[in-house]
Design an enzyme around this catalytic site. Sequence first.
Site, mmCIF file in Angstrom:
data_model
loop_
_atom_site.group_PDB
_atom_site.id
_atom_site.type_symbol
_atom_site.label_atom_id
_atom_site.label_comp_id
_atom_site.label_asym_id
_atom_site.label_seq_id
_atom_site.Cartn_x
_atom_site.Cartn_y
_atom_site.Cartn_z
ATOM 1 C CE LYS A 172 0.309 3.941 -14.062
ATOM 2 N NZ LYS A 172 -0.044 5.167 -13.474
ATOM 3 C CE LYS B 215 9.057 2.108 -6.721
ATOM 4 N NZ LYS B 215 8.070 2.350 -5.860
ATOM 5 C CE LYS C 74 5.971 9.153 -6.872
ATOM 6 N NZ LYS C 74 6.029 7.674 -6.835
ATOM 7 C CB THR D 106 1.806 -0.699 -2.434
ATOM 8 O OG1 THR D 106 1.528 0.126 -3.626
ATOM 9 C CG2 THR D 106 3.385 -0.498 -1.840
ATOM 10 C CG ASN E 223 -2.180 2.353 0.005
ATOM 11 O OD1 ASN E 223 -1.325 1.745 -0.356
ATOM 12 N ND2 ASN E 223 -3.449 2.223 -0.221
HETATM 13 P P1 NAD Z 1 0.181 7.114 3.257
HETATM 14 O O1 NAD Z 1 0.194 8.736 3.237
HETATM 15 O O2 NAD Z 1 -0.857 6.410 2.983
HETATM 16 O O3 NAD Z 1 1.041 6.920 4.833
HETATM 17 C C1 NAD Z 1 2.155 7.184 5.435
HETATM 18 C C2 NAD Z 1 2.227 6.861 6.678
HETATM 19 O O4 NAD Z 1 3.881 7.464 7.313
HETATM 20 C C3 NAD Z 1 1.427 7.497 7.539
HETATM 21 O O5 NAD Z 1 1.216 6.425 8.822
HETATM 22 C C4 NAD Z 1 2.101 8.806 8.434
HETATM 23 O O6 NAD Z 1 1.786 9.120 9.582
HETATM 24 C C5 NAD Z 1 3.473 8.025 8.496
HETATM 25 N N1 NAD Z 1 4.580 9.378 8.425
HETATM 26 C C6 NAD Z 1 4.470 10.349 7.738
HETATM 27 N N2 NAD Z 1 5.585 11.004 8.140
HETATM 28 C C7 NAD Z 1 6.217 10.367 8.882
HETATM 29 C C8 NAD Z 1 7.385 10.591 9.471
HETATM 30 N N3 NAD Z 1 8.122 11.784 9.531
HETATM 31 N N4 NAD Z 1 7.931 9.504 10.460
HETATM 32 C C9 NAD Z 1 7.294 8.629 10.669
HETATM 33 N N5 NAD Z 1 6.087 8.190 9.830
HETATM 34 C C10 NAD Z 1 5.494 9.277 9.285
HETATM 35 O O7 NAD Z 1 1.596 6.841 2.534
HETATM 36 P P2 NAD Z 1 1.592 5.586 1.673
HETATM 37 O O8 NAD Z 1 1.006 5.359 0.378
HETATM 38 O O9 NAD Z 1 1.247 4.284 2.887
HETATM 39 O O10 NAD Z 1 3.368 5.372 1.491
HETATM 40 C C11 NAD Z 1 4.342 5.179 2.359
HETATM 41 C C12 NAD Z 1 5.485 4.955 1.470
HETATM 42 O O11 NAD Z 1 5.361 3.856 0.561
HETATM 43 C C13 NAD Z 1 6.056 6.220 0.781
HETATM 44 O O12 NAD Z 1 7.556 6.329 0.896
HETATM 45 C C14 NAD Z 1 5.588 5.805 -0.624
HETATM 46 O O13 NAD Z 1 6.049 6.624 -1.557
HETATM 47 C C15 NAD Z 1 5.927 4.330 -0.693
HETATM 48 N N6 NAD Z 1 5.051 3.746 -1.757
HETATM 49 C C16 NAD Z 1 3.528 3.921 -1.732
HETATM 50 C C17 NAD Z 1 2.962 3.240 -2.662
HETATM 51 C C18 NAD Z 1 1.455 2.989 -2.719
HETATM 52 O O14 NAD Z 1 0.996 2.583 -3.558
HETATM 53 N N7 NAD Z 1 0.722 3.454 -1.853
HETATM 54 C C19 NAD Z 1 3.487 2.597 -3.711
HETATM 55 C C20 NAD Z 1 4.980 2.740 -3.712
HETATM 56 C C21 NAD Z 1 5.680 3.268 -2.688
#
Ligand code: NAD
Length: 430
Positions: free
Chosen positions: A86, A110, A122, A206, A237
């Site tokens: 998953k 996780k 993934k 998250t 997100n």
């Molecule tokens: P998202 O795409 O919704 O948002 C990403 C954010 O990071 C945006 O604000 C973007 O502008 C910013 N960003 C992108 N590149 C950047 C950079 N070089 N420097 C600074 N900021 C930057 O992504 P998300 O879903 O919020 O995920 C963010 C992190 O959390 C990722 O590492 C993701 O793997 C992790 N994560 C997310 C979830 C989930 O359910 N959304 C779950 C587990 C882990």
Amino acid sequence: MSITTLLSEMTNKQQEEKESLNLFFSTQTVIQKALTKLGYKNEMYELLKEPIRLLTVRIPVRMDDGTVKVFTGYRSQHNDAVGPTKGGVRFHPDVDEEEVKALSIWMTLKCGITNLPYGGGKGGIICDPRKMSFRELERLSRGYVRAISQIVGPTKDIPAPDVYTNSQIMAWMMDEYSRLREFDSPGFITGKPIVLGGSQGRETATARGVTICIEEAVKKKGINLQGARVVIQGFGNAGSYLAKFMHDAGAKVIGISDVYGAIHDPNGLDIDYLLDRRDSFGTVTQLFKDTITNQELLELDCDILVPAAISNQITAKNAANIKASIVVEAANGPTTLEATKILTERGVLLVPDILASAGGVTVSYFEWVQNNQGYYWTEEEVNDKLSKVMICSFENIYQTSQTHQVDMRLAAYMVGIRKVAEASSFRGWV
Ligand code: NAD
């Protein structure tokens, strides 16, 4: 010192720096340490250090201007001894094979930490969704599902959203899979819109999981969350909902950022205004003149720092300048191993990514369970179940770190890897 020795030392140092930034290499390093601490032989490490399956696909997509562009995608399945694999699908220009492999291993960890009946998977596609139209994204999403359809499915490998993918993309992918299989398959993918079998609470899961980790961490550090100063890197997100939850809990969010820069107000930012103005890619800072850089944001004077954007943000170069006493990793891999060591030695409580961001996969599991039983829970029920899982996981890892006198990252790896190692043993694989 001779020039040759100097050059060789420089090369070694550069190599160390490169390895420290390589997520796959760092993951393998910590897995090996965790398995050794748990008393497993090297054979177990040999099995778990790489995914059991990695598929690379080429996806031709008809673009709006009539030309065909061919994209590269991946699906990595780390280990299915515990159950189906998953994990999310990422659309990003920087996606590469090593990153997808590392992320699939983290998903195993996780699921082990939260005790879900899954192994880790993934996927990713090298693309820039910000430069693609709605219909081009639909064709790419459907093309990816056709390309990987042989190795995925509700009882094999279940995708979900990740960076730059959302519930609309999950809906197209679910529809394509259902067409291929000729029956409706909501359990093929999670993170769907509610009307297509999505779960209440998935969108915020998250951030809610990160919030629970922060609530537990402040108790350990004796910090009052009311009035605590919080800095969040990333306003997508994970970061934006977290900012809202922190604000609602009475904390003061004094800094946030996106890919273009960061904004800072020591008196607290107007979170509702920022949420209202951010776009679907999590960007908002272009609306402001007095911005600071992402690097400056990380070093702001605050109590709690949450990297919630991308990997390798806290490194040996800036770890000594981090002022927060709690760092909670909402993003995957934001802190290198060297930086983890520096922060831990300085007494910073670092809550690692594989624990802090496990709320997403936990509610994805709840979504899959609801799809399988065809009976749906209220948001309150989902949040309540999530809260129990996260509190229990945090405490388990905190106690492991205290008992074994190891940092929270190694403790999380020990807890996370144990289940898949035991399952692989019972199956007679090792
Ligand atoms: P998202 O795409 O919704 O948002 C990403 C954010 O990071 C945006 O604000 C973007 O502008 C910013 N960003 C992108 N590149 C950047 C950079 N070089 N420097 C600074 N900021 C930057 O992504 P998300 O879903 O919020 O995920 C963010 C992190 O959390 C990722 O590492 C993701 O793997 C992790 N994560 C997310 C979830 C989930 O359910 N959304 C779950 C587990 C882990």
